[in-house]
Design an enzyme around this catalytic site. Structure first.
Site, short mmCIF file in Angstrom:
data_model
loop_
_atom_site.label_atom_id
_atom_site.label_comp_id
_atom_site.label_asym_id
_atom_site.label_seq_id
_atom_site.Cartn_x
_atom_site.Cartn_y
_atom_site.Cartn_z
N GLU A 47 2.05 5.61 -44.48
CA GLU A 47 1.92 4.27 -43.91
C GLU A 47 3.03 3.34 -44.41
O GLU A 47 3.59 2.55 -43.66
CB GLU A 47 0.55 3.67 -44.24
N CYS A 206 2.55 2.05 -24.48
CA CYS A 206 2.62 0.58 -24.38
C CYS A 206 3.77 0.08 -25.25
O CYS A 206 3.58 -0.66 -26.21
CB CYS A 206 1.29 -0.03 -24.82
N CYS A 213 2.73 2.08 -17.83
CA CYS A 213 1.35 1.69 -17.48
C CYS A 213 0.68 2.73 -16.56
O CYS A 213 -0.53 2.91 -16.62
CB CYS A 213 1.34 0.33 -16.81
N CYS A 216 -1.24 5.10 -18.57
CA CYS A 216 -2.06 4.51 -19.64
C CYS A 216 -3.56 4.76 -19.40
O CYS A 216 -4.06 4.51 -18.30
CB CYS A 216 -1.78 3.01 -19.71
N CYS A 222 -6.82 -3.36 -18.48
CA CYS A 222 -5.75 -4.18 -19.07
C CYS A 222 -5.52 -5.44 -18.23
O CYS A 222 -5.11 -5.38 -17.06
CB CYS A 222 -4.46 -3.35 -19.13
FE1 SF4 Z 1 0.01 -1.47 -22.20
FE2 SF4 Z 1 -1.69 -2.47 -20.42
FE3 SF4 Z 1 0.42 -1.07 -19.61
FE4 SF4 Z 1 -1.61 0.15 -20.87
S1 SF4 Z 1 -1.65 -0.86 -18.87
S2 SF4 Z 1 0.60 0.47 -21.22
S3 SF4 Z 1 -2.21 -1.43 -22.33
S4 SF4 Z 1 0.47 -3.02 -20.67
#
Ligand code: SF4
Length: 361
Positions: A47, A206, A213, A216, A222
């Site tokens: 970390e 992200c 997205c 995602c 989101c």
């Molecule tokens: Fe990020 Fe939202 Fe895109 Fe997912 S949908 S990658 S959380 S901006």
């Protein structure tokens, strides 16, 4: 409360944690050398190394560091210079000094065992709240949220968090929301997957620019995506402005049996490259030339300028090479320094651009 700092109501998306855990187990990262272990020493080390440093760089340093310091006691008993030498090139050297101090505190005050809660972990030198949370979640399954820069970006977008994250109040409020998003009744394995999932989402999908997205796992939850405003979040009004600084580095070299020796000095205990070894530094070319005796001026050669960025500084390094004649053996020309064999620099704590420069020489 200052004008403009009033909390903006935020709706929490249902099912976020379960979705993230499922995605992490199916598609997240599983092969990093610090994953799948519950040894706080190894998790803590990873970390700290990963703060401000890319995974690809840490992958080279982490095993080397562990090979030399396999546990907290070996690190606590090390010489500071050896720790700095192994850290050399990772940058942000206060981390290495804190790492060493922290190991000593763990040994002396905690009998060699890391504390087992985020609250007590963050009292250790160099361990911030998010790092403490990561160690507590990974090693002890504590139900506590991380909130490093990547996670701030993910949650800032997910929640379309309208407040300015350059300020402490909004940061604290986002942390409260991060806690509220944690999986309910999570066991230790869930906390590991959830915490790793937050990290993986921020690192792989992200991302700061060009987030992916369409891949995602929480796209439909989101708010920034729903508003077609991904690039607006996270909101930070204060932008880092780097000061520029120019340094002239005097590379005194002299012939030695089997090669060359270089004159190095230890940098002061605070400031840029504190505690590391470096060729003597001057603020201007004239200052540098003043210390070179007249009969050697014609031996001076200017090397190409090197640009190097630090968090708050843009550095221009002007290396100046001076190869001394053989008869200069035995002279120590500069204060607080010494001659080091050029073939023997591996164990010396050098700033990354200086090491690269010397490698090229
Ligand atoms: Fe990020 Fe939202 Fe895109 Fe997912 S949908 S990658 S959380 S901006």
């Amino acid at each position: 409360m200052k004008p403009g700092s009033e909390p903006v109501p935020v709706a929490l998306p249902a099912g976020f944690a379960a979705r993230l855990i499922e995605w992490q187990r199916r598609a997240g990262r599983h092969d990093l050398p610090w994953q799948g272990i519950r040894d706080p020493y190894r998790v803590w080390l990873s970390e700290i190394m990963l703060q401000q440093t890319q995974v690809s760089t840490v992958l080279a340093y982490y095993p080397r560091f562990l090979a030399r310091f396999p546990d907290v006691r070996s690190l606590a008993g090390a010489q500071p210079d050896e720790v700095m030498a192994l850290w050399s090139g990772l940058g942000y050297y206060s981390r290495a000094r804190n790492l060493h101090r922290c190991a000593q505190v763990v040994v002396v005050e905690h009998g060699g065992c890391f504390p087992d809660s985020a609250e007590s972990l963050q009292r250790l030198p160099g361990v911030g709240a998010s790092t403490a949370a990561a160690i507590a979640a990974f090693c002890f399954g504590e139900r506590v949220s991380i909130l490093d820069g990547n996670v701030r970006r993910v949650l800032g977008r997910l929640l379309a968090f309208e407040e300015d994250l350059a300020r402490a109040g909004p940061q604290q409020r986002l942390w409260g929301l991060a806690q509220a998003l944690l999986p309910e009744q999570a066991d230790a394995k869930d906390m590991v997957a959830y915490t790793q999932g937050l990290m993986d989402l921020g690192a792989t999908l992200c991302t700061r620019s060009r987030p992916r997205c369409s891949e995602c796992p929480v796209q439909d939850l989101c708010l920034a995506h729903a508003r077609d405003a991904v690039q607006k979040f996270p909101i930070r009004t204060r932008h880092l402005r780097r000061q520029s600084v120019s340094w002239w580095l005097l590379l005194w070299r002299r012939p030695a049996p089997g090669g060359w020796q270089l004159h190095l000095q230890r940098r002061p205990a605070s400031g840029i490259w504190s505690g590391l070894f470096c060729p003597p530094v001057y603020g201007t070319e004239a200052e540098l030339l003043e210390v070179v005796p007249g009969q050697w001026r014609e031996r001076v050669s200017m090397l190409p300028v090197i640009s190097h960025s630090l968090t708050h500084r843009e550095m221009r390094l002007h290396p100046v090479l001076l190869d001394l004649p053989t008869e200069s053996h035995g002279d120590v020309l500069l204060p607080d320094g010494g001659w080091v064999d050029c073939g023997d620099l591996t164990g010396v704590g050098l700033p990354a651009p200086v090491r690269q420069l010397l490698d090229r020489l």
